[in-house]
Scaffold this active site. Structure first.
Site, PDB file in Angstrom:
ATOM      1  N   PRO A 249       0.337   5.797   2.592  1.00  0.00           N
ATOM      2  CA  PRO A 249       1.146   6.517   3.589  1.00  0.00           C
ATOM      3  C   PRO A 249       2.404   7.122   2.966  1.00  0.00           C
ATOM      4  O   PRO A 249       2.754   8.269   3.258  1.00  0.00           O
ATOM      5  CB  PRO A 249       1.508   5.423   4.602  1.00  0.00           C
ATOM      6  CG  PRO A 249       0.491   4.360   4.418  1.00  0.00           C
ATOM      7  CD  PRO A 249       0.103   4.399   2.966  1.00  0.00           C
TER       8      PRO A 249
ATOM      9  N   LYS B 189       0.845  -1.193   0.000  1.00  0.00           N
ATOM     10  CA  LYS B 189       0.000   0.000   0.000  1.00  0.00           C
ATOM     11  C   LYS B 189       0.883   1.246   0.000  1.00  0.00           C
ATOM     12  O   LYS B 189       1.766   1.369   0.844  1.00  0.00           O
ATOM     13  CB  LYS B 189      -0.896   0.006   1.258  1.00  0.00           C
ATOM     14  CG  LYS B 189      -1.978  -1.072   1.218  1.00  0.00           C
ATOM     15  CD  LYS B 189      -3.014  -0.668   0.194  1.00  0.00           C
ATOM     16  CE  LYS B 189      -4.135  -1.676   0.092  1.00  0.00           C
ATOM     17  NZ  LYS B 189      -4.976  -1.413  -1.087  1.00  0.00           N
ATOM     18  N   THR B 190       0.608   2.144  -0.921  1.00  0.00           N
ATOM     19  CA  THR B 190       1.509   3.299  -1.038  1.00  0.00           C
ATOM     20  C   THR B 190       0.926   4.587  -0.464  1.00  0.00           C
ATOM     21  O   THR B 190       1.602   5.613  -0.450  1.00  0.00           O
ATOM     22  CB  THR B 190       1.865   3.571  -2.520  1.00  0.00           C
ATOM     23  OG1 THR B 190       0.650   3.811  -3.214  1.00  0.00           O
ATOM     24  CG2 THR B 190       2.613   2.420  -3.136  1.00  0.00           C
TER      25      THR B 190
ATOM     26  N   HIS C  70      36.671  -0.157  24.156  1.00  0.00           N
ATOM     27  CA  HIS C  70      35.529  -0.658  23.378  1.00  0.00           C
ATOM     28  C   HIS C  70      36.011  -1.011  21.970  1.00  0.00           C
ATOM     29  O   HIS C  70      35.809  -0.220  21.031  1.00  0.00           O
ATOM     30  CB  HIS C  70      34.446   0.413  23.269  1.00  0.00           C
ATOM     31  CG  HIS C  70      33.698   0.648  24.533  1.00  0.00           C
ATOM     32  ND1 HIS C  70      32.651  -0.144  24.932  1.00  0.00           N
ATOM     33  CD2 HIS C  70      33.866   1.568  25.505  1.00  0.00           C
ATOM     34  CE1 HIS C  70      32.183   0.298  26.086  1.00  0.00           C
ATOM     35  NE2 HIS C  70      32.904   1.329  26.458  1.00  0.00           N
TER      36      HIS C  70
ATOM     37  N   GLY D 125      28.379  -0.567  30.107  1.00  0.00           N
ATOM     38  CA  GLY D 125      27.166  -0.130  30.770  1.00  0.00           C
ATOM     39  C   GLY D 125      27.481   0.783  31.938  1.00  0.00           C
ATOM     40  O   GLY D 125      28.631   0.927  32.334  1.00  0.00           O
TER      41      GLY D 125
ATOM     42  N   ARG E 148      34.605   5.975  33.207  1.00  0.00           N
ATOM     43  CA  ARG E 148      35.013   6.876  34.275  1.00  0.00           C
ATOM     44  C   ARG E 148      35.921   6.139  35.264  1.00  0.00           C
ATOM     45  O   ARG E 148      36.824   6.708  35.824  1.00  0.00           O
ATOM     46  CB  ARG E 148      33.733   7.352  34.965  1.00  0.00           C
ATOM     47  CG  ARG E 148      33.909   8.458  35.944  1.00  0.00           C
ATOM     48  CD  ARG E 148      32.557   9.059  36.327  1.00  0.00           C
ATOM     49  NE  ARG E 148      31.996   9.877  35.275  1.00  0.00           N
ATOM     50  CZ  ARG E 148      30.807   9.676  34.700  1.00  0.00           C
ATOM     51  NH1 ARG E 148      30.046   8.661  35.070  1.00  0.00           N
ATOM     52  NH2 ARG E 148      30.365  10.485  33.765  1.00  0.00           N
TER      53      ARG E 148
ATOM     54  N   GLU F 114      34.781  -2.779  19.853  1.00  0.00           N
ATOM     55  CA  GLU F 114      33.668  -2.850  18.901  1.00  0.00           C
ATOM     56  C   GLU F 114      33.469  -1.527  18.159  1.00  0.00           C
ATOM     57  O   GLU F 114      32.912  -1.502  17.061  1.00  0.00           O
ATOM     58  CB  GLU F 114      32.367  -3.274  19.616  1.00  0.00           C
ATOM     59  CG  GLU F 114      31.738  -2.258  20.563  1.00  0.00           C
ATOM     60  CD  GLU F 114      32.331  -2.257  21.960  1.00  0.00           C
ATOM     61  OE1 GLU F 114      33.438  -2.807  22.140  1.00  0.00           O
ATOM     62  OE2 GLU F 114      31.702  -1.701  22.882  1.00  0.00           O
TER      63      GLU F 114
ATOM     64  N   GLN G 161       2.783   8.128  -0.024  1.00  0.00           N
ATOM     65  CA  GLN G 161       2.375   9.297  -0.817  1.00  0.00           C
ATOM     66  C   GLN G 161       2.175  10.515   0.077  1.00  0.00           C
ATOM     67  O   GLN G 161       2.601  11.620  -0.240  1.00  0.00           O
ATOM     68  CB  GLN G 161       1.069   9.006  -1.559  1.00  0.00           C
ATOM     69  CG  GLN G 161       1.217   8.009  -2.691  1.00  0.00           C
ATOM     70  CD  GLN G 161      -0.124   7.742  -3.376  1.00  0.00           C
ATOM     71  OE1 GLN G 161      -1.015   8.572  -3.368  1.00  0.00           O
ATOM     72  NE2 GLN G 161      -0.258   6.574  -3.964  1.00  0.00           N
TER      73      GLN G 161
ATOM     74  N   CYS H  10      34.723  -3.124  28.610  1.00  0.00           N
ATOM     75  CA  CYS H  10      34.609  -1.988  29.526  1.00  0.00           C
ATOM     76  C   CYS H  10      33.975  -2.408  30.856  1.00  0.00           C
ATOM     77  O   CYS H  10      34.650  -3.004  31.683  1.00  0.00           O
ATOM     78  CB  CYS H  10      33.858  -0.847  28.854  1.00  0.00           C
ATOM     79  SG  CYS H  10      34.267   0.742  29.575  1.00  0.00           S
TER      80      CYS H  10
HETATM   81  N1  GLN Z   1      30.399   2.402  34.102  1.00  0.00           N
HETATM   82  C1  GLN Z   1      31.773   2.065  33.874  1.00  0.00           C
HETATM   83  C2  GLN Z   1      32.672   3.291  33.942  1.00  0.00           C
HETATM   84  O1  GLN Z   1      32.206   4.392  33.833  1.00  0.00           O
HETATM   85  C3  GLN Z   1      31.935   1.373  32.536  1.00  0.00           C
HETATM   86  C4  GLN Z   1      31.616   2.256  31.372  1.00  0.00           C
HETATM   87  C5  GLN Z   1      31.371   1.504  30.101  1.00  0.00           C
HETATM   88  O2  GLN Z   1      31.172   0.300  30.106  1.00  0.00           O
HETATM   89  N2  GLN Z   1      31.346   2.186  28.996  1.00  0.00           N
HETATM   90  O3  GLN Z   1      33.841   3.172  34.116  1.00  0.00           O
END
Ligand code: GLN
Length: 538
Positions: free
Chosen positions: A189, A186-187, A506, A354, A462, A508, A191, A381
């Site tokens: 939306p 269906k087009t 990191h 995290g 940190r 990644e 459009q 990390c």
């Molecule tokens: N919370 C941790 C720190 O601040 C790890 C940070 C993270 O995994 N990017 O050191």
């Protein structure tokens, strides 16, 4: 040289892969050896993405220079295999703060500062300035959000205005729905979305249609007629087996030739080596023969994009090993509630980065399970910090070992905030951000993976391993195999009894399809070996 501009706008829906289309355009230009750079505009009032929550916004991406940027930059780098920098990220917050600074400095003396012309001219000047500084032949500008949002409207107006002065091509990315009830595309939306684009005075050069299935003939006809463009400019961007196939899929439709003609570069020829290299990597992802089950244990696993770089780094590694990673997203809090049962069939475990204490006990349990069962482990990390805490608790018998981040008043803080860091910090408050060097020791997983002594990876954290515990951990068998050049910071730790490695960096964030992360390669290889050994025992 006259720089050309390609502006990518999203229509109708956000989150449909505008970043992949922008990255694919960049990749196509790169295959033609055209010097192209991306610029991303985001409408939010934050100056950068540093303080954004991955639950709401997806992953915060970090560049070499320490800039905390939108995750689309990760996509550009993964496709382009080039290091980008903070100037290429424009947010409303950044633009407004610069304008206000100019106003305070007296640059607009005597004038009332207005959206038109001051803001619009400021944006155009800024973009031209970036293009000039980098001698870009083409600038590909991705406008965040969708057309019709209040917050990007002034930016779109700036692009319309730019198009009256420079060679500018507008690419509109839309979505073609196929409701189950109708069984056909269906087009309407799409459009309506195009109508919104045209109400800004913009005429699309291309309408790229994201869809689940190939575009139907009638869909192409309707979009072509409604968008007042020829049928060859309605581009099929159906779901593909891998996003890295998109540049090839666009080329197969002749999009490259048309685009080059639009920007007066039709005399350029495709670099066959670059093209072949990319297609063979894509083929290798598609034809991977054997699966390995990789568990990613985090607290944002319900948000698809929160760990996108980790997922993509696995895909990159898989293209070289011919192994398909089957990813299991595991909520660390569910491990706290229900135990480690879900981990028992995995061939490799990753605890990604995290912040905050929530969910960390479940991650620690997963690390312990992985160590005791010799399942290959990769800690990124936070995943490295927790690896140290787990080791301190279970092997060194420091039962209340923790991190200053989770319990500032605790007695045994294995992970701490090192005040000495203050002096060497780049922008971004109290975080260690961007590219840092580490020195790797011999006879280690790290050396085996990187095959060199000095490595450089991106950081965003940190806290650090508390140097008071280095000796205790080492004596108990945790190897410290990577340190900062001045030996003040621990960068990499490893188990000695089985494959387990944690990195404060990191890796990644630097992994690209054409340059996969060495650690991810090594980890995936090991996961495959573990699977085979396990099969042999049974
Ligand atoms: N919370 C941790 C720190 O601040 C790890 C940070 C993270 O995994 N990017 O050191």
């Amino acid at each position: 040289m006259q720089t050309k501009y390609i502006v990518v706008l999203g229509s109708l829906l956000s989150g449909i892969g505008k970043g992949v289309i922008t990255s694919s355009i960049l990749k196509i230009l790169d295959m033609y050896n055209i010097r192209a750079i991306p610029i991303k505009f985001d409408g939010y009032l934050n100056v950068d993405c540093g303080t954004m929550n991955p639950f709401r916004h997806g992953e915060v991406f970090v560049l070499d220079d320490g800039a905390e940027v939108d995750m689309d930059f990760g996509m550009y780098e993964r496709f382009l295999n080039k290091d980008l920098d903070r100037d290429l990220s424009l947010t409303s917050g950044k633009i407004f703060s610069e304008i206000i600074e100019k106003e305070r400095r007296g640059d607009y003396l005597g004038y009332d500062v207005q959206v038109v012309p001051h803001l619009i001219e400021f944006i155009k000047d800024k973009i031209r300035g970036i293009a000039k500084k980098r001698e870009a032949e083409v600038v590909v500008i991705e406008v965040g959000g969708t057309v019709g949002d209040l917050e990007n409207s002034y930016f779109i107006e700036a692009m319309r205005s730019l198009s009256t002065e420079e060679d500018t091509v507008f690419v509109v990315v839309t979505y073609v729905l196929k409701p189950h009830a109708t069984g056909e595309q269906k087009t309407k939306p799409a459009q309506l979305g195009l109508r919104a684009v045209m109400s800004y005075g913009i005429k699309p050069s291309y309408v790229v249609c994201r869809s689940e299935d190939p575009l139907e003939g009638s869909t192409i006809e309707k979009i072509s007629s409604f968008g007042s463009i020829s049928k060859e400019r309605v581009i099929d961007a159906r779901d593909l087996e891998t996003i890295y196939e998109m540049p090839l899929h666009l080329i197969n439709q002749g999009f490259d030739k048309l685009l080059l003609k639009d920007i007066c570069m039709e005399d350029r020829a495709i670099d066959k080596d670059k093209y072949n290299r990319w297609s063979s990597l894509v083929n290798s992802i598609k034809s991977s023969r054997d699966n390995v089950k990789i568990g990613i244990v985090g607290k944002y696993v319900t948000v698809k994009d929160a760990y996108i770089s980790v997922k993509e780094a696995l895909v990159h590694a898989s293209a070289y090993l011919n192994i398909k990673p089957e990813i299991y997203w595991i909520d660390s809090e569910s491990i706290e509630r229900e135990g480690v049962e879900v981990l028992k069939d995995l061939h490799g475990i990753i605890v990604p980065g995290g912040f905050g204490a929530r969910g960390t006990e479940g991650m620690i349990k997963s690390i312990e399970f992985s160590r005791l069962n010799k399942i290959p482990y990769l800690g990124l990390c936070l995943g490295m910090q927790l690896m140290c805490i787990e080791y301190a608790r279970d092997v060194c018998n420091i039962k209340d070992a923790t991190s200053e981040e989770f319990n500032p008043g605790a007695e045994h803080k294995i992970i701490v905030y090192l005040p000495t860091q203050r002096s060497i910090q780049k922008l971004g408050g109290t975080m260690r951000l961007g590219l840092y060097e580490a020195v790797i020791k011999d006879n280690s997983i790290a050396k085996d993976a990187y095959k060199r002594e000095i490595i450089r990876e991106r950081h965003r954290h940190r806290y650090e391993l508390n140097n008071d515990y280095r000796e205790i951990l080492e004596k108990a068998g945790l190897k410290i195999t990577g340190v900062s050049p001045d030996n003040k910071l621990v960068e990499i730790v490893e188990w000695s009894q089985s494959f387990g490695i944690g990195t404060q960096a990191h890796p990644e964030l630097r992994s690209r399809l054409e340059k996969p992360s060495e650690l991810f390669l090594r980890f995936l290889e090991e996961a495959y070996r573990y699977k085979q050994d396990k099969g042999a025992v049974r």
